[in-house]
Design an enzyme around this catalytic site. Structure first.
Site, PDB file in Angstrom:
ATOM      1  N   TYR A 195      40.330  49.492  44.247  1.00  0.00           N
ATOM      2  CA  TYR A 195      40.260  50.961  44.140  1.00  0.00           C
ATOM      3  C   TYR A 195      38.938  51.475  44.723  1.00  0.00           C
ATOM      4  O   TYR A 195      38.917  52.448  45.479  1.00  0.00           O
ATOM      5  CB  TYR A 195      40.396  51.335  42.669  1.00  0.00           C
ATOM      6  CG  TYR A 195      40.486  52.804  42.357  1.00  0.00           C
ATOM      7  CD1 TYR A 195      41.662  53.527  42.595  1.00  0.00           C
ATOM      8  CD2 TYR A 195      39.413  53.486  41.793  1.00  0.00           C
ATOM      9  CE1 TYR A 195      41.750  54.876  42.271  1.00  0.00           C
ATOM     10  CE2 TYR A 195      39.493  54.828  41.466  1.00  0.00           C
ATOM     11  CZ  TYR A 195      40.669  55.520  41.701  1.00  0.00           C
ATOM     12  OH  TYR A 195      40.751  56.853  41.378  1.00  0.00           O
ATOM     13  N   LYS A 255      38.563  53.997  47.882  1.00  0.00           N
ATOM     14  CA  LYS A 255      37.924  55.311  47.748  1.00  0.00           C
ATOM     15  C   LYS A 255      36.652  55.404  48.588  1.00  0.00           C
ATOM     16  O   LYS A 255      36.362  56.454  49.151  1.00  0.00           O
ATOM     17  CB  LYS A 255      37.632  55.611  46.273  1.00  0.00           C
ATOM     18  CG  LYS A 255      38.897  55.755  45.404  1.00  0.00           C
ATOM     19  CD  LYS A 255      39.808  56.888  45.884  1.00  0.00           C
ATOM     20  CE  LYS A 255      40.922  57.161  44.896  1.00  0.00           C
ATOM     21  NZ  LYS A 255      41.812  58.259  45.307  1.00  0.00           N
TER      22      LYS A 255
END
Ligand code: NAP
Length: 247
Positions: free
Chosen positions: A154, A158
C-alpha cells in the site's frame, strides 16, 4: 479556461469517494459515480446527486482488472458531455508483513491503487488538453509518506501515486490541466473500521488533533482542488491528517 463542471469519481459507492461525489454535486458538478462491486450503493449516491438537481451516471468496473479502466473515461466523457475532473479515489489495502506477503497481495494493491490511476489519467488528460482545461486529483495516503509497517504494498502504491502526480503535473501545466494529490491520514470509513481496536487506538494516540478525520473533510479539500480557484496549484500532495505527518 474554465474547467467543465463534470467529474468522474472512482470508488464513489462508499467512504471518501462517496463524500467527494456528493460534495462536487453540491458545488454544481454533474458526476459519474464509479463503483467496483456495490452497484446498489452507487445508485443511492446517484439518487442523492439527482436530488441536488445535478446529473449522475453510474459506471461499474473492477479496477483490479488491467483491461477495465480503458472504457471508463470514454463512458464518463460521453455520458456527461466532456470530462472536467477525474478523481482517482478507488483503493484497497491488503496488509501483511513483507516476508508473508503473497505476490497477489502486492499485485492487486498495485493494480488497483496505482496502475488503474495511471490508465484513467492517461485517457482523461488526452481529452482535457484538447480543451486546455482539466483537473486530476489522486487520493494518495499518508502511508505513502510515512511507510507504516505491514503496508509495504500500500505504501509503495501510494508513494508511487505521489511521484506520478508530480511528473504528470509538470507535463501538462502549460495546457490548463492541474494534477494534485491528497494524502488523508486516518479517516472514518469501512477501510479503517476493519482495523483491530488496538491498532485504531495506537493511531489515535499519534494524531495531534486527537481525533480521526471524516470523509466529508477530505471531500471539501478535493472539491477545492477541483475548482477554478485552485488553478495555480499543481503537482502538490496535500496532507489531511490532523497534523500526523511532519514536513
Ligand atoms: P472504502 O470505504 O473501502 O471504499 C473503497 C471504494 O473503492 C469503494 O467505493 C469500492 O467500490 C472502490 N473499490 C475498491 N476496490 C475496487 C476495485 N477493484 N475496482 C473498483 N472499485 C474498487 O475506502 P475509503 O476509506 O473510502 O478509501 C478511499 C481512498 O482513500 C482509497 O484510495 C484509500 O486508499 C484512500 N485513503 C483512505 C484512508 C482512510 O483512512 N480511510 C486514508 C488514506 C487514504 P465497491 O464498494 O463498489 O467495490
Amino acid at each position: 479556461m474554465t474547467v467543465p463542471k463534470t467529474a468522474l469519481v472512482t470508488g464513489a459507492s462508499r467512504g471518501i469517494g462517496r463524500a467527494i461525489a456528493l460534495e462536487l454535486a453540491k458545488r454544481g458538478f454533474d458526476v459519474a459515480v464509479h463503483y467496483g462491486k456495490n452497484r446498489e450503493k452507487a445508485e443511492e449516491v446517484a439518487a442523492k446527486i439527482e436530488a441536488l438537481g445535478r446529473r449522475a451516471l453510474v459506471l461499474g468496473a473492477d479496477l483490479a482488472d488491467p483491461e477495465a479502466p480503458a472504457g471508463l473515461v470514454a463512458q464518463a466523457e460521453e455520458g456527461l458531455g466532456g470530462l472536467g475532473v477525474l478523481v482517482n479515489n478507488a483503493g484497497i489495502t491488503r496488509d501483511n508483513l513483507l516476508i508473508r506477503m503473497k505476490d497477489e497481495e502486492w499485485e492487486e494493491v498495485l493494480r488497483t491503487n496505482l496502475t488503474a490511476a495511471f490508465k484513467l489519467t492517461r485517457e482523461a488528460v488526452k481529452r482535457m488538453i484538447r480543451r486546455r482545461a482539466g483537473r486530476v486529483i489522486n487520493v494518495a495516503s499518508v502511508s505513502g509518506i510515512l511507510g507504516p509497517p505491514g503496508q509495504a504494498n500500500y505504501a509503495a502504491a501510494k508513494a508511487g501515486l505521489i511521484g506520478f502526480t508530480r511528473s504528470v503535473a509538470k507535463e501538462y501545466a502549460r495546457r490548463g490541466v492541474t494534477v494534485n494529490a491528497v494524502a488523508p491520514g486516518f479517516i472514518e470509513t469501512d477501510m479503517t473500521a476493519a482495523l483491530p481496536e488496538a491498532v485504531q487506538k495506537e493511531y489515535l494516540a499519534q494524531i495531534p488533533a486527537g481525533r480521526f478525520g471524516k470523509p466529508e473533510e477530505v471531500a471539501k479539500l478535493v472539491a477545492f482542488l477541483a475548482s477554478d480557484d485552485a488553478a495555480y496549484i499543481t503537482g502538490q500532495t496535500v496532507c489531511i491528517d490532523g497534523g500526523l505527518t511532519p514536513h
